[in-house]
Design an enzyme around this catalytic site. Structure first.
Site, short mmCIF file in Angstrom:
data_model
loop_
_atom_site.label_atom_id
_atom_site.label_comp_id
_atom_site.label_asym_id
_atom_site.label_seq_id
_atom_site.Cartn_x
_atom_site.Cartn_y
_atom_site.Cartn_z
CG HIS A 67 -5.81 -2.77 8.44
ND1 HIS A 67 -6.11 -2.73 9.79
CD2 HIS A 67 -4.60 -3.37 8.34
CE1 HIS A 67 -5.12 -3.30 10.48
NE2 HIS A 67 -4.20 -3.69 9.62
CG ASP A 95 -7.11 -6.06 12.06
OD1 ASP A 95 -8.25 -6.44 11.74
OD2 ASP A 95 -6.09 -6.36 11.42
CD GLU A 99 -4.84 -9.58 11.26
OE1 GLU A 99 -5.56 -9.10 10.37
OE2 GLU A 99 -3.62 -9.30 11.37
CD GLN A 155 -3.14 0.57 2.19
OE1 GLN A 155 -3.12 1.30 3.18
NE2 GLN A 155 -4.00 -0.42 2.07
N GLY A 179 -15.30 -9.43 2.04
CA GLY A 179 -15.98 -8.78 0.92
C GLY A 179 -17.16 -9.58 0.39
CB SER A 186 -22.78 -32.99 25.66
OG SER A 186 -21.37 -32.91 25.83
#
Length: 331
Positions: free
Chosen positions: A108, A191, A195, A86, A134, A252
């Site tokens: 993010h 975040d 993770e 990015q 998405g 159970s």
């Protein structure tokens, strides 16, 4: 309590007459672009020419542009490439084309929070982060429902960053479910923590450790796989839909008693201490620096660790067993 916004708080008209550019046509980029377009907004998309994402964009009746063309033509630019590329895309194609009053959008906060992207002061910078993949974002929009989103404002220049963010969230369907106010810092750090400690790192290591314990004790790998990995989906689905207590009410009494009496022996104080240490590494930027340097070096550690785990016995037996289950992998 966090502030939550809904449809009534957002006005799509604030985006009318403005061009929205989506850089990165992966699963999230595709969903956001299609939802925005179906909301009547002017949307352009970008991905690498010749890539599968580029071809998918063409199939979806978009005419993909380069990242540079997006930043020249659009005044609201959503960065939806992967975290590790990015900053490079921003510096090479976007930064020089930003104009006063533009808006830079993220889903993010990694690159903003850790200063890999430093935007100019004369634009708005905000985040709209859908809390779902998405595919779900798109499906819920088609069904006239929504996926909850997070809204964070990093930089307010025009005085309309909040209104722009809410309008964008409405355009992708987020305000139907609710948009929760947060910060880039909070979203990024929680975040990464989730993770590493639970969703990926914690769960995968717990599965492998339990599998290895049974194998080393002489149990068949097929049985160990079913008990330690395969059935996890049943439990996580119930937790996802009804919470931990809802799950406990549907297993159970034997399973619930084992949960209540043995769980803290596995996640004990030593584990919690390590969780706090990992959180500290994230907060101080140590993990971010490590990951940035790992990418600059060509990912030697990442690739070696990935290769090692590809050959773990649980992966080998898993492929064999999943082939017996026709309902898996059909979607």
């Amino acid at each position: 309590m966090a502030k939550v916004y809904y449809d009534k708080d957002a006005d799509l008209n604030i985006l009318k007459g403005r061009k929205i550019g989506i850089i990165g046509y992966g699963i999230q980029g595709r969903a956001q672009a299609l939802n925005l377009r179906d909301s009547g907004l002017d949307v352009q998309v970008s991905d690498l020419k010749g890539s599968e994402n580029y071809k998918k964009a063409e199939e979806d009746k978009f005419k993909p542009l380069t990242a540079e063309e997006i930043s020249q033509e659009c005044d609201i630019i959503q960065m939806l490439t992967q975290d590790d590329v990015q900053a490079k895309v921003y510096k090479e194609a976007v930064e020089k084309n930003l104009r006063e009053g533009n808006a830079l959008v993220f889903s993010h906060g990694f690159n903003i929070h850790f200063n890999q992207i430093v935007p100019p002061k004369n634009i708005d910078v905000f985040m709209i982060a859908p809390k779902g993949p998405g595919s779900l974002l798109r499906q819920m929009f088609i069904e006239r429902k929504g996926v909850p989103c997070l809204l964070a404002i990093f930089q307010e220049y025009t005085g309309k960053a909040v209104q722009l963010g809410l309008a964008y969230a409405k355009g992708i369907g987020g305000t139907r479910a609710g948009v929760i106010e947060t910060t880039f810092k909070e979203e990024t750090e929680t975040d990464l923590f989730g993770e590493q400690v639970v969703l990926c790192g914690g769960v995968s290591e717990l599965i492998k450790a339990a599998f290895e314990t049974l194998i080393n004790a002489g149990y068949q790998p097929e049985i160990a796989y079913f008990e330690c990995m395969h059935e996890l989906k049943l439990i996580t689905d119930m937790i996802y839909e009804m919470g931990i207590q809802g799950m406990r009410q549907r297993v159970s009494d034997t399973a619930e008693y084992g949960d209540l009496t043995r769980g803290k022996r596995i996640i004990n104080e030593e584990t919690r201490k390590e969780m706090r240490k990992i959180l500290g590494e994230i907060q101080k930027g140590e993990f971010a620096r490590e990951w940035i340097l790992e990418n600059r070096a060509g990912r030697p550690v990442f690739n070696a660790l990935r290769k090692r785990d590809e050959n773990h016995p649980i992966e080998l037996i898993g492929k064999k067993l999943r082939a017996m289950m026709d309902w898996i992998g059909k979607k």
